[in-house]
Design a protein around this motif. Structure first.
Motif, mmCIF file in Angstrom:
data_model
loop_
_atom_site.group_PDB
_atom_site.id
_atom_site.type_symbol
_atom_site.label_atom_id
_atom_site.label_comp_id
_atom_site.label_asym_id
_atom_site.label_seq_id
_atom_site.Cartn_x
_atom_site.Cartn_y
_atom_site.Cartn_z
ATOM 1 N N TYR A 68 5.811 16.196 -18.215
ATOM 2 C CA TYR A 68 4.580 15.830 -18.917
ATOM 3 C C TYR A 68 3.383 16.660 -18.448
ATOM 4 O O TYR A 68 2.239 16.327 -18.725
ATOM 5 N N GLY A 69 3.647 17.736 -17.723
ATOM 6 C CA GLY A 69 2.574 18.642 -17.307
ATOM 7 C C GLY A 69 1.891 18.267 -16.016
ATOM 8 O O GLY A 69 0.859 18.833 -15.668
ATOM 9 N N GLY A 70 2.445 17.321 -15.279
ATOM 10 C CA GLY A 70 1.857 16.907 -14.013
ATOM 11 C C GLY A 70 2.654 17.438 -12.846
ATOM 12 O O GLY A 70 3.589 18.220 -13.007
ATOM 13 N N ARG A 71 2.269 17.004 -11.653
ATOM 14 C CA ARG A 71 3.004 17.423 -10.462
ATOM 15 C C ARG A 71 2.711 16.493 -9.298
ATOM 16 O O ARG A 71 1.646 15.868 -9.222
ATOM 17 N N SER A 72 3.682 16.418 -8.417
ATOM 18 C CA SER A 72 3.531 15.678 -7.175
ATOM 19 C C SER A 72 2.836 16.604 -6.190
ATOM 20 O O SER A 72 3.278 17.732 -5.979
ATOM 21 N N LEU A 73 1.748 16.150 -5.603
ATOM 22 C CA LEU A 73 0.975 16.991 -4.694
ATOM 23 C C LEU A 73 1.278 16.732 -3.226
ATOM 24 O O LEU A 73 1.240 17.648 -2.409
ATOM 25 N N TYR A 74 1.540 15.478 -2.888
ATOM 26 C CA TYR A 74 1.724 15.131 -1.482
ATOM 27 C C TYR A 74 2.325 13.741 -1.388
ATOM 28 O O TYR A 74 2.013 12.865 -2.196
ATOM 29 N N ALA A 75 3.145 13.535 -0.378
ATOM 30 C CA ALA A 75 3.626 12.198 -0.027
ATOM 31 C C ALA A 75 3.840 12.171 1.473
ATOM 32 O O ALA A 75 4.365 13.132 2.045
ATOM 33 N N GLY A 76 3.411 11.102 2.107
ATOM 34 C CA GLY A 76 3.597 10.994 3.552
ATOM 35 C C GLY A 76 3.420 9.569 4.034
ATOM 36 O O GLY A 76 2.796 8.738 3.371
ATOM 37 N N ALA A 77 3.973 9.314 5.194
ATOM 38 C CA ALA A 77 3.876 7.987 5.808
ATOM 39 C C ALA A 77 2.459 7.754 6.325
ATOM 40 O O ALA A 77 1.827 8.671 6.852
ATOM 41 N N VAL A 78 1.975 6.538 6.190
ATOM 42 C CA VAL A 78 0.699 6.144 6.785
ATOM 43 C C VAL A 78 0.998 5.810 8.239
ATOM 44 O O VAL A 78 1.849 4.961 8.528
ATOM 45 N N GLY A 80 -1.656 5.526 10.781
ATOM 46 C CA GLY A 80 -2.766 4.946 11.523
ATOM 47 C C GLY A 80 -4.032 4.986 10.708
ATOM 48 O O GLY A 80 -4.081 5.573 9.634
ATOM 49 N N ILE A 81 -5.049 4.335 11.222
ATOM 50 C CA ILE A 81 -6.347 4.297 10.550
ATOM 51 C C ILE A 81 -7.424 4.563 11.595
ATOM 52 O O ILE A 81 -7.405 3.983 12.677
ATOM 53 N N LEU A 82 -8.318 5.468 11.289
ATOM 54 C CA LEU A 82 -9.379 5.847 12.212
ATOM 55 C C LEU A 82 -10.658 5.069 11.935
ATOM 56 O O LEU A 82 -11.346 4.645 12.856
ATOM 57 N N LEU A 83 -10.970 4.882 10.676
ATOM 58 C CA LEU A 83 -12.250 4.302 10.306
ATOM 59 C C LEU A 83 -12.027 3.164 9.329
ATOM 60 O O LEU A 83 -11.244 3.277 8.389
ATOM 61 N N GLY A 84 -12.716 2.083 9.525
ATOM 62 C CA GLY A 84 -12.568 0.933 8.649
ATOM 63 C C GLY A 84 -11.494 -0.009 9.160
ATOM 64 O O GLY A 84 -10.952 0.165 10.258
ATOM 65 N N GLU A 85 -11.204 -1.003 8.336
ATOM 66 C CA GLU A 85 -10.255 -2.024 8.761
ATOM 67 C C GLU A 85 -9.585 -2.631 7.550
ATOM 68 O O GLU A 85 -10.232 -2.915 6.536
ATOM 69 N N VAL A 86 -8.294 -2.793 7.619
ATOM 70 C CA VAL A 86 -7.532 -3.518 6.601
ATOM 71 C C VAL A 86 -6.616 -4.482 7.324
ATOM 72 O O VAL A 86 -6.263 -4.258 8.488
ATOM 73 N N GLY A 87 -6.235 -5.541 6.643
ATOM 74 C CA GLY A 87 -5.355 -6.527 7.259
ATOM 75 C C GLY A 87 -4.008 -5.948 7.617
ATOM 76 O O GLY A 87 -3.445 -6.230 8.672
ATOM 77 N N GLU A 88 -3.477 -5.133 6.738
ATOM 78 C CA GLU A 88 -2.165 -4.526 6.953
ATOM 79 C C GLU A 88 -2.177 -3.144 6.315
ATOM 80 O O GLU A 88 -2.590 -2.991 5.165
ATOM 81 N N LEU A 89 -1.731 -2.141 7.045
ATOM 82 C CA LEU A 89 -1.709 -0.788 6.513
ATOM 83 C C LEU A 89 -0.640 -0.631 5.438
ATOM 84 O O LEU A 89 0.378 -1.316 5.455
ATOM 85 N N TRP A 90 -0.874 0.296 4.538
ATOM 86 C CA TRP A 90 0.151 0.671 3.579
ATOM 87 C C TRP A 90 1.203 1.474 4.334
ATOM 88 O O TRP A 90 0.947 2.001 5.417
ATOM 89 N N ASP A 91 2.376 1.609 3.741
ATOM 90 C CA ASP A 91 3.460 2.355 4.374
ATOM 91 C C ASP A 91 3.415 3.844 4.050
ATOM 92 O O ASP A 91 3.827 4.672 4.849
ATOM 93 N N MET A 92 2.906 4.163 2.865
ATOM 94 C CA MET A 92 2.966 5.543 2.401
ATOM 95 C C MET A 92 1.798 5.823 1.465
ATOM 96 O O MET A 92 1.286 4.918 0.815
ATOM 97 N N ILE A 93 1.412 7.089 1.417
ATOM 98 C CA ILE A 93 0.440 7.552 0.433
ATOM 99 C C ILE A 93 1.098 8.675 -0.360
ATOM 100 O O ILE A 93 1.854 9.472 0.191
ATOM 101 N N ALA A 94 0.854 8.693 -1.653
ATOM 102 C CA ALA A 94 1.379 9.758 -2.508
ATOM 103 C C ALA A 94 0.283 10.171 -3.477
ATOM 104 O O ALA A 94 -0.452 9.321 -3.996
ATOM 105 N N LEU A 95 0.161 11.464 -3.701
ATOM 106 C CA LEU A 95 -0.819 12.009 -4.636
ATOM 107 C C LEU A 95 -0.079 12.659 -5.791
ATOM 108 O O LEU A 95 0.795 13.507 -5.565
#
Length: 145
Positions: A68-78, A80-95
């Protein structure tokens, strides 16, 4: 700030998203949280992790995205977090980059997506999808204090 993970957008949320202004290419930030173990409706593959079930989906969705003319740019495991706060981190980020809202909408409704979505549902506990658009030159962007 309220943060709520979901596996599928509600009807009104999806309608509002896809009826927004068409302004070309965009990158979708996917913050993913996996189930400890896959949950297929038929009970199969209950021994694999949610991340493994989602990986099955990822292999095929990358092919669809490209068609469909798109592409996967990045995927990786989360990790840690440096700034801010969440109750529970996500496992992965994908762009993922899409050429347009129309292309994404069409891809989401295509038979190929329907054929693989069971892996996504089996593996995901929830996610956030955040649409971003490229920074346009000469555009003023407010800086954080």
């Amino acid at each position: 700030m309220l943060v709520t993970n979901a596996v599928q957008p509600g009807g009104e949320q999806a309608k509002a998203f896809f009826s927004g202004p068409e302004d070309g290419r965009f990158v979708m930030v996917n913050l993913l949280k996996f189930k400890p173990f896959a949950e297929y409706p038929d009970g199969s593959d209950a021994h694999i992790t949610g991340a493994e079930a989602y990986a099955r989906y990822t292999v095929e969705v990358r092919k669809l995205l490209a068609s469909y003319g798109g592409r996967s740019l990045y995927a990786g495991a989360v990790t840690g977090i440096l700034l801010g706060e969440v109750g529970e981190l996500w496992d992965m980020i994908a762009l993922a980059e899409y050429p347009s809202l129309a292309a994404m909408s069409e891809m989401m409704r295509c038979p190929g997506m329907q054929a693989i979505s069971h892996h996504r549902h089996a593996g995901l506990a929830g996610q956030l999808n955040i649409r971003t658009r490229p920074h346009v030159r000469n555009e003023v962007v407010a800086e954080a204090p």
